[in-house]
Design a protein around this motif. Structure first.
Motif, mmCIF file in Angstrom:
data_model
loop_
_atom_site.group_PDB
_atom_site.id
_atom_site.type_symbol
_atom_site.label_atom_id
_atom_site.label_comp_id
_atom_site.label_asym_id
_atom_site.label_seq_id
_atom_site.Cartn_x
_atom_site.Cartn_y
_atom_site.Cartn_z
ATOM 1 N N GLY A 1 15.023 0.994 -18.945
ATOM 2 C CA GLY A 1 14.458 0.069 -19.912
ATOM 3 C C GLY A 1 15.393 -1.061 -20.309
ATOM 4 N N LYS A 2 16.661 -0.969 -19.989
ATOM 5 C CA LYS A 2 17.618 -2.033 -20.306
ATOM 6 C C LYS A 2 17.630 -3.039 -19.179
ATOM 7 C CE LYS A 2 20.678 1.097 -22.763
ATOM 8 N NZ LYS A 2 21.958 1.773 -22.728
ATOM 9 N N ARG A 3 17.865 -4.257 -19.508
ATOM 10 C CA ARG A 3 17.952 -5.308 -18.508
ATOM 11 C C ARG A 3 19.328 -5.248 -17.859
ATOM 12 N NH1 ARG A 3 14.333 -7.367 -15.595
ATOM 13 N NH2 ARG A 3 14.583 -9.518 -15.121
ATOM 14 N N PRO A 4 19.397 -5.001 -16.537
ATOM 15 C CA PRO A 4 20.698 -4.907 -15.893
ATOM 16 C C PRO A 4 21.396 -6.258 -15.849
ATOM 17 C CG PRO A 4 18.951 -4.818 -14.255
ATOM 18 C CD PRO A 4 18.292 -4.818 -15.611
ATOM 19 N N THR A 5 22.697 -6.216 -15.869
ATOM 20 C CA THR A 5 23.458 -7.464 -15.799
ATOM 21 C C THR A 5 23.701 -7.863 -14.355
ATOM 22 O OG1 THR A 5 25.504 -6.217 -15.959
ATOM 23 C CG2 THR A 5 24.597 -7.107 -18.015
ATOM 24 N N ALA A 6 23.686 -6.914 -13.445
ATOM 25 C CA ALA A 6 23.891 -7.229 -12.035
ATOM 26 C C ALA A 6 22.545 -7.486 -11.371
ATOM 27 C CB ALA A 6 24.603 -6.071 -11.345
ATOM 28 N N ASP A 7 22.570 -8.233 -10.298
ATOM 29 C CA ASP A 7 21.377 -8.527 -9.525
ATOM 30 C C ASP A 7 20.836 -7.237 -8.918
ATOM 31 O OD1 ASP A 7 20.798 -10.555 -6.534
ATOM 32 O OD2 ASP A 7 19.419 -9.575 -7.895
ATOM 33 N N LEU A 8 19.573 -6.913 -9.183
ATOM 34 C CA LEU A 8 18.961 -5.701 -8.629
ATOM 35 C C LEU A 8 18.888 -5.761 -7.113
ATOM 36 C CD1 LEU A 8 15.935 -5.022 -11.000
ATOM 37 C CD2 LEU A 8 18.037 -3.710 -10.804
ATOM 38 N N ALA A 9 18.795 -6.947 -6.582
ATOM 39 C CA ALA A 9 18.634 -7.113 -5.144
ATOM 40 C C ALA A 9 19.920 -7.627 -4.519
ATOM 41 C CB ALA A 9 17.477 -8.063 -4.858
ATOM 42 N N ALA A 10 21.030 -7.050 -4.889
ATOM 43 C CA ALA A 10 22.308 -7.463 -4.321
ATOM 44 C C ALA A 10 22.213 -7.424 -2.800
ATOM 45 C CB ALA A 10 23.420 -6.547 -4.809
ATOM 46 N N SER A 11 22.822 -8.395 -2.159
ATOM 47 C CA SER A 11 22.665 -8.490 -0.716
ATOM 48 C C SER A 11 23.453 -7.420 0.016
ATOM 49 C CB SER A 11 23.089 -9.874 -0.229
ATOM 50 O OG SER A 11 24.445 -10.093 -0.539
ATOM 51 N N ARG A 12 24.496 -6.888 -0.571
ATOM 52 C CA ARG A 12 25.267 -5.818 0.081
ATOM 53 C C ARG A 12 24.656 -4.465 -0.226
ATOM 54 N NH1 ARG A 12 29.435 -6.053 3.093
ATOM 55 N NH2 ARG A 12 30.476 -8.034 3.143
ATOM 56 N N VAL A 13 24.382 -3.716 0.817
ATOM 57 C CA VAL A 13 23.775 -2.402 0.664
ATOM 58 C C VAL A 13 24.588 -1.424 1.514
ATOM 59 C CG1 VAL A 13 21.698 -1.036 1.046
ATOM 60 C CG2 VAL A 13 21.504 -3.395 0.315
ATOM 61 N N THR A 14 25.035 -0.336 0.913
ATOM 62 C CA THR A 14 25.858 0.608 1.669
ATOM 63 C C THR A 14 25.188 1.965 1.832
ATOM 64 O OG1 THR A 14 26.987 1.229 -0.356
ATOM 65 C CG2 THR A 14 28.017 -0.481 0.978
ATOM 66 N N THR A 15 24.045 2.190 1.216
ATOM 67 C CA THR A 15 23.391 3.496 1.271
ATOM 68 C C THR A 15 23.012 3.889 2.695
ATOM 69 O OG1 THR A 15 22.486 3.033 -0.903
ATOM 70 C CG2 THR A 15 21.538 4.881 0.285
ATOM 71 N N ILE A 16 22.460 2.967 3.476
ATOM 72 C CA ILE A 16 22.030 3.308 4.828
ATOM 73 C C ILE A 16 22.869 2.636 5.901
ATOM 74 C CG2 ILE A 16 19.664 3.827 4.164
ATOM 75 C CD1 ILE A 16 18.865 1.073 5.287
ATOM 76 N N GLY A 17 23.909 1.925 5.552
ATOM 77 C CA GLY A 17 24.790 1.338 6.546
ATOM 78 C C GLY A 17 24.501 -0.118 6.852
ATOM 79 N N VAL A 18 23.269 -0.555 6.640
ATOM 80 C CA VAL A 18 22.913 -1.951 6.881
ATOM 81 C C VAL A 18 22.086 -2.453 5.704
ATOM 82 C CG1 VAL A 18 22.959 -1.760 9.404
ATOM 83 C CG2 VAL A 18 20.835 -1.322 8.182
ATOM 84 N N ASN A 19 21.765 -3.717 5.717
ATOM 85 C CA ASN A 19 20.961 -4.279 4.639
ATOM 86 C C ASN A 19 19.595 -3.599 4.602
ATOM 87 O OD1 ASN A 19 18.892 -6.392 3.630
ATOM 88 N ND2 ASN A 19 20.869 -7.002 2.780
ATOM 89 N N SER A 20 19.261 -2.993 3.469
ATOM 90 C CA SER A 20 18.016 -2.215 3.387
ATOM 91 C C SER A 20 16.776 -3.094 3.500
ATOM 92 C CB SER A 20 17.960 -1.413 2.090
ATOM 93 O OG SER A 20 17.886 -2.257 0.970
ATOM 94 N N TYR A 21 16.838 -4.321 3.043
ATOM 95 C CA TYR A 21 15.681 -5.214 3.156
ATOM 96 C C TYR A 21 15.419 -5.558 4.625
ATOM 97 C CZ TYR A 21 16.667 -5.626 -1.782
ATOM 98 O OH TYR A 21 16.915 -5.346 -3.101
ATOM 99 N N LEU A 22 16.472 -5.857 5.366
ATOM 100 C CA LEU A 22 16.307 -6.140 6.794
ATOM 101 C C LEU A 22 15.834 -4.896 7.538
ATOM 102 C CD1 LEU A 22 19.427 -8.370 7.526
ATOM 103 C CD2 LEU A 22 17.028 -9.075 7.563
ATOM 104 N N TRP A 23 16.355 -3.744 7.159
ATOM 105 C CA TRP A 23 15.962 -2.492 7.810
ATOM 106 C C TRP A 23 14.478 -2.214 7.594
ATOM 107 C CZ3 TRP A 23 17.433 0.473 11.542
ATOM 108 C CH2 TRP A 23 16.917 1.753 11.658
#
Length: 144
Positions: free
Chosen positions: A24-46
């Motif tokens: 419910g709080k507004r995050p200070t960081a961009d929710l869609a940060a371009s760096r993604v490390t969970t799956i090894g590559v950019n999750s949007y491109l994946w």
């Protein structure tokens, strides 16, 4: 294999949704940060790659290495031609040069599949489709 890629797509979506929870709080960081490390590559491109190739049978998917390889696909409207596609995601950033598409094309001549050239516009168009879908997914996660 196709079912496994759907599971991978669902898993990626679940990871993305779980990562957007902010209590419910507004995050200070961009929710869609371009760096993604969970799956090894950019999750949007994946996710965009899996979506763009969903009509083709998948032969191999590697979310850590960022590679998707399809099996041969025959368009029902053009049964004398078949295509096989490999998509490589080259970076963790959502950038135009972070996705590369390679394609093989064969035509049926007298019952034999013979290698044929692929128009450069074909691979470029598929790269553009993937990038557009990835950007749409990113925009959706920022507003959603």
């Amino acid at each position: 294999m196709f079912r496994r890629s759907r599971v991978a797509l669902g898993l990626c979506a679940a990871i993305a949704v779980a990562g957007c929870s902010h209590g419910g709080k507004r995050p200070t960081a961009d929710l869609a940060a371009s760096r993604v490390t969970t799956i090894g590559v950019n999750s949007y491109l994946w996710r965009a790659t899996l979506d763009a190739l969903s009509f083709m049978p998948l032969l191999q998917t590697d979310s850590n290495g960022g590679v998707v390889v399809t099996d041969w696909y025959v368009n029902p409207q053009l049964p004398t031609e078949r295509m096989k596609v490999t998509v490589s995601i080259l970076d963790q950033d959502l950038r135009a040069d972070a996705v590369r598409v390679a394609a093989l094309r064969e035509v049926n001549r007298g019952g034999q599949w013979v290698s044929a050239p692929v128009a450069a516009a074909t691979t470029q168009k598929l790269e553009d489709i993937i990038l557009t879908k990835a950007r749409d997914l990113r925009r959706g996660s920022v507003t959603g």
